[in-house]
Design an enzyme around this catalytic site. Structure first.
Site, short mmCIF file in Angstrom:
data_model
loop_
_atom_site.label_atom_id
_atom_site.label_comp_id
_atom_site.label_asym_id
_atom_site.label_seq_id
_atom_site.Cartn_x
_atom_site.Cartn_y
_atom_site.Cartn_z
CB SER A 278 -12.33 9.75 -48.93
OG SER A 278 -13.45 8.88 -48.97
CG ASP A 279 -15.20 11.23 -54.90
OD1 ASP A 279 -16.33 10.89 -54.50
OD2 ASP A 279 -15.03 11.78 -56.00
CD1 TRP A 280 -17.86 4.76 -54.08
CD2 TRP A 280 -19.74 5.84 -53.53
NE1 TRP A 280 -18.83 3.83 -53.94
CE2 TRP A 280 -20.01 4.45 -53.60
CE3 TRP A 280 -20.79 6.70 -53.21
CZ2 TRP A 280 -21.28 3.92 -53.37
CZ3 TRP A 280 -22.05 6.16 -52.97
CH2 TRP A 280 -22.28 4.80 -53.05
N GLY A 281 -15.15 5.74 -51.93
CA GLY A 281 -14.25 4.58 -51.97
C GLY A 281 -12.81 4.92 -52.27
#
Ligand code: BGC
Length: 739
Positions: A278-281
């Protein structure tokens, strides 16, 4: 350059895992031993505190979680000592599954190369492959297994700060570059100088509305397939080990929870075997999007959509077991994600030796390699775009007596690195060559360099103007280095105003009054608007941010030791109001020909044309295009046309030219762009030399996604254009595709 690439490949220390069992079998065996918690553990990624590249969730249990086998990967852990420390903790876990260490190695590790957008301007695929290779060599020697690059988002909006990370606006060029960069980073996975690549951000992040960071994307399927997906497909074809999804939603569904994008296209149609982080968060952020009402729903959407690893949101860690226990998802779904991750750990050789990337001697050698520095200088010179050279002020004579070097970009070092440079805390910045130092290295004893800062990048303090004018008055020529600060383009750096910041253009106006010849150097991470300068200054060089060898490379170009050859990978607008602006737009029913305005598709206050078009860039020499020949003018879809032409160097310097081939499908079931880049060649010609170059038109070059999303050609007439830019079309012809 080829020699360096070969040498690096030959020097590659390759472990040959002559395993009796295949990796798949080993993965299956390991999986059988794992508890559900341990499986979920593999799907989590935490950040360390080296670089914080997003909103931090403080995680006090990092070390305990590693020891308990509750973590699959970490990002922002850097250097052999720190990675070794965490890997040792992982070796205390029950199953001793090694951690993966990921890092944003975007354009170099210690040796910093030009920002990716600048590299794209070189149109030199082997140079880009080499720069990724060197970045991988240095990163892998520093404990890193995985880079979060290349960013392959097509971007048509220079307000978006992240254009600096990609290859620009064109799908054909972007696709070639995506392939080259993945190959460069990965070499052969398992080698000690390779890192896993990560094609990001999947998908269509570059189409964020208004160029505003993290914003929504509203996109037809046709545009998705035609413009935004091809570079990702190229990354799959090049063997990219991982993908990263994106912050944006697409037509209302966040990319992270987007089944169509990840499960159906990537893992389905493209049969992708790597894993998706995933991308950050971004898994947790699906709540804020208003898509998932809580963490459980976010985890459900993400895992079913095909997001395998949770970067920094802790959502998988906290909720996946509940989803399995409630039978909302199957263990098989978790297993699939875990297997994808474990497979990469095996491929990297980490089960044989979890510390194989943690060798401090190797780190020291890799980070002090003069071949890397040499390559960075050569690549940087290839990225410099000569926008104007009206009075042939350039190249400068090495006999020039006095040169005034003015501007806020002249002396600082870090600025040349641009955004997304790895911040090596224990390495000082002395190795970065400032523009001042580059010039000092270049000129002989008889040339005097005079310096004045003139003004800051931002603000309106004119106190330095007078000194700059005085210095200019004493000189034979003025070099004026201005532009954007290194962190004005990059993640979370969208700007509504992309004019040259501060009072820099006013400084140019003052210096113009001295009557001295002025060379303007513009340092930036995106296309900027600088109309007055473009109209009034005879000589303009777009340097982007060129990396640690910026100073030397710029001096090479200014003094003609390298003849500029780069061409713009993005359109430069006249004003923000023209954005999005890109060369391969559709025609309308009322096109504005010759700037006609009345009841035409135009702006009443501006021409439609850009300030500098896609594919544009000058050289110190000139090239003549002639003798266009097509092997036939009618082809069937199973046939090919050979296109040949002659290019002659008609000027006074040896030089390189990027010859561009554009096509237009004149009439089709869906309207086609006014022209589309379909091939290019970069060639080097001695003074007076002529070379014949050939392109091949095949059915693929004529195909597009039709209404049913089938990639097909349609019979009919095509225009063929050979250009020195998307607007400077030198030769034309046409042909027919027969039914
Ligand atoms: C960026 C990614 C990057 C990640 C890790 C995110 O904010 O969008 O491109 O790889 O942080 O640093």
């Amino acid at each position: 350059m080829k020699y360096i690439l070969k040498t690096i490949l030959l020097l590659t220390f390759s472990i040959s895992f002559s395993q009796s069992k295949s990796i798949d079998l080993r993965v299956e065996e390991l999986l059988k031993k794992m508890t559900l918690e341990e499986k979920i553990g593999q799907l989590n990624q935490y950040t360390d505190d080296w670089n914080i590249t997003g909103p931090l969730i403080v995680n006090p249990n990092k070390e305990t979680d590693v020891k308990a086998g509750m973590l699959g990967s970490m990002l922002n852990v850097n250097g052999v000592e720190r990675t070794r420390k965490y890997q040792e903790l992982a070796m205390q876990s029950r199953l001793k599954i090694p951690l993966l260490f990921g890092f944003d190695v975007i354009h170099g590790y210690k040796t910093t190369f030009p920002i990716p957008l600048a590299e794209a301007a070189s149109w030199d695929l082997s140079a880009m492959e080499l720069s990724a290779r060197i970045a991988a060599t240095e990163a892998a020697a520093s404990g890193i297994h995985w880079t979060f690059a290349p960013m392959v988002d097509i971007a048509r909006d220079p307000r978006w700060g992240r254009v600096m990370e990609g290859a620009g606006e064109d799908t054909y060029l972007g696709t070639k570059i995506a392939y080259a960069r993945v190959k460069g980073f990965q070499g052969k996975l398992g080698n000690l100088n390779s890192v896993m690549a990560c094609a990001k951000h999947f998908a269509a992040y570059g189409a964020a509305v208004g160029g505003r960071e993290y914003n929504s994307v509203d996109l037809s399927d046709r545009m998705l397939w035609e413009v935004y997906l091809p570079p990702f497909k190229a990354a799959v074809d090049a063997g990219a080990a991982t993908f990263m999804n994106a912050f944006n939603d697409i037509n209302g569904i966040p990319s992270t929870g987007n089944k169509y994008i990840q499960r159906d296209i990537l893992k389905g149609k493209w049969n992708y075997k790597g894993f998706v982080v995933s991308d950050w968060g971004s898994i947790g952020e699906m709540y804020t999007h208003g898509y998932s009402k809580d963490g459980i729903e976010a985890a459900f959407s993400a895992i079913t959509a095909g997001s395998d690893m949770d970067m920094e949101s802790n959502t998988y860690r906290n909720t996946l077991a509940q989803l399995v226990n409630k039978k909302r998802i199957s263990v098989a779904l978790i297993d699939d994600a875990v297997k994808r991750i474990l497979r990469k750990k095996f491929e990297l050789g980490l089960f044989e030796d979890p510390f194989r990337f943690c060798n401090s001697e190797r780190q020291k050698m890799a980070l002090n390699n003069s071949e890397h520095t040499k390559a960075a200088r050569e690549v940087a010179a290839k990225c410099v775009v000569l926008l104007k050279n009206e009075k042939n002020i350039l190249p400068l004579s090495k006999e020039t007596k006095t040169i005034a070097v003015i501007g806020p970009m002249v002396k600082p070092k870090r600025i040349n690195h641009g955004f997304w440079a790895v911040n090596l805390k224990d390495v000082d910045s002395t190795y970065i060559v400032s523009q001042w130092e580059g010039l000092e290295n270049k000129v002989g004893k008889n040339t005097k360099l005079l310096y004045a800062k003139g003004c800051d990048i931002e603000g309106d303090n004119k106190a330095g103007f007078q000194e700059a004018i005085d210095v200019a008055n004493q000189s034979d020529v003025v070099l004026l280095s201005i532009g954007e600060r290194y962190n004005m383009s990059g993640e979370a750096k969208s700007r509504s105003n992309i004019h040259l910041p501060g009072i820099q253009e006013e400084l140019i106006k003052e210096l113009q009054k001295t009557g001295k010849p002025i060379v303007v150097l513009i340092n930036a991470g995106r296309p900027l608007v600088f109309n007055w300068t473009a109209d009034n200054m005879p000589t303009i060089v777009y340097t982007w941010w060129l990396g640690s060898e910026a100073g030397n490379a710029i001096a090479d170009v200014l003094f003609g030791d390298y003849n500029p050859s780069a061409k713009l990978p993005m359109t430069f607008p006249r004003a923000e109001g023209q954005i999005p602006i890109y060369y391969n737009h559709f025609n309308t029913g009322r096109p504005s020909i010759n700037e006609e305005k009345l009841y035409k598709s135009s702006y009443i206050d501006l021409p439609n044309t850009p300030k500098f078009p896609f594919g544009f860039g000058l050289s110190y020499t000139t090239f003549n295009y002639s003798n266009l020949k097509l092997s036939k003018t009618k082809m069937k879809s199973n046939e090919k046309i050979e296109v040949s032409l002659d290019v002659t160097n008609t000027g006074k310097y040896e030089g390189e030219e990027i010859v561009q081939l554009y096509l237009q499908d004149k009439f089709a079931s869906l309207i086609r762009p006014i022209k589309e880049l379909k091939d290019f060649q970069k060639i080097k010609l001695a003074v007076g030399e002529t070379k014949t170059i050939t392109f091949v038109i095949d059915n693929e070059k004529l195909s597009f996604y039709n209404e049913k999303l089938e990639f097909k050609s349609e019979a009919g007439d095509f225009d063929l254009m050979i250009g020195a830019s998307s607007e400077d079309i030198r030769l034309k012809s046409s042909f027919e595709l027969l039914p």
